[in-house]
Design an enzyme around this catalytic site. Structure first.
Site, PDB file in Angstrom:
ATOM      1  N   CYS A   7       0.840  -1.199   0.000  1.00 25.12           N
ATOM      2  CA  CYS A   7       0.000   0.000   0.000  1.00 25.12           C
ATOM      3  C   CYS A   7       0.877   1.251   0.000  1.00 25.12           C
ATOM      4  O   CYS A   7       1.743   1.423   0.866  1.00 25.12           O
ATOM      5  CB  CYS A   7      -0.924  -0.017   1.221  1.00 25.12           C
ATOM      6  SG  CYS A   7      -1.983   1.448   1.338  1.00 25.12           S
ATOM      7  N   CYS A  45       0.403   3.355   3.172  1.00 30.26           N
ATOM      8  CA  CYS A  45       1.121   2.795   4.320  1.00 30.26           C
ATOM      9  C   CYS A  45       2.610   3.121   4.236  1.00 30.26           C
ATOM     10  O   CYS A  45       3.257   3.398   5.247  1.00 30.26           O
ATOM     11  CB  CYS A  45       0.901   1.284   4.384  1.00 30.26           C
ATOM     12  SG  CYS A  45      -0.805   0.800   4.751  1.00 30.26           S
TER      13      CYS A  45
END
Length: 202
Positions: A182, A185
């Site tokens: 991600c 993230c």
């Protein structure tokens, strides 16, 4: 006598045929000419071409993509919505705006009316119209993740083997559900590392 009968019959037929609305065209007007033949061939050719082209255009489908620019000069648009949240207090209900270009505006609650509801979902008390809240200021870190790791790694990696044990050792824990693939993230990783370092210092 015969001549008189024929003459009378001819005269009567001429008077009767004078009211004929469907008269025949004289043969001298129906004679074919070279110019008429050329025009007829051209007309038939045009009709055949149009018929074939229209048939092919109808049988084939094309996908066309077009881009139109919005010429609206208004900076904002009005958006009406009605959302009922049974288990959320009005003080914690905020609205964020995220457009297709990635622009994010948080706490857009200036013109949002809030009502307290009863257990049946009916309006009970008017909680007022929120004043415009200040924009959330995000801290931008100039340090990279490698620079933050120079004095050690402060974030404790958790997995299924040590997750429960970590929770048992600490009364309060901040846990980031991290996904390596991600991109958000990955952007949060330096912030989370600095946050863990400040927690350790305190």
């Amino acid at each position: 006598m015969r001549g008189n009968l024929q003459g009378g019959r001819h005269g009567g037929g001429g008077a009767f045929s004078g009211v004929d609305f469907y008269r025949r065209v004289p043969k001298d007007l129906t004679e074919s000419t070279s110019l008429g033949a050329v025009m007829s061939i051209c007309a038939i050719s045009v009709m055949v071409i149009l018929f074939i082209s229209e048939t092919l255009a109808f049988s084939r489908t094309d996908i066309a993509t077009s881009i139109a620019l919005d010429d609206n000069t208004e900076p904002q648009i009005r958006l009406n919505f009605n959302i009922t949240l049974m288990d959320l207090h009005c003080d914690y209900a905020v609205v964020d705006v995220w457009d297709a270009l990635g622009t994010n505006r948080q706490n857009i609650t200036k013109n949002v009316e809030k009502w307290q509801l009863d257990e049946e979902g009916s309006r009970r008390i008017f909680s007022g119209r929120n004043r415009e809240m200040r924009e959330v200021v995000h801290e931008e870190h100039e340090e990279t993740l490698e620079e933050l790791h120079e004095n050690g790694v402060h974030v404790t990696p958790l997995d299924k083997n040590n997750f429960n044990a970590f929770l048992d050792e600490h009364d309060m824990a901040f846990i980031n559900m991290y996904a390596p693939w991600c991109v958000w993230c990955q952007r949060l990783h330096p912030t989370w590392e600095k946050f863990a370092e400040e927690i350790e210092e305190q």
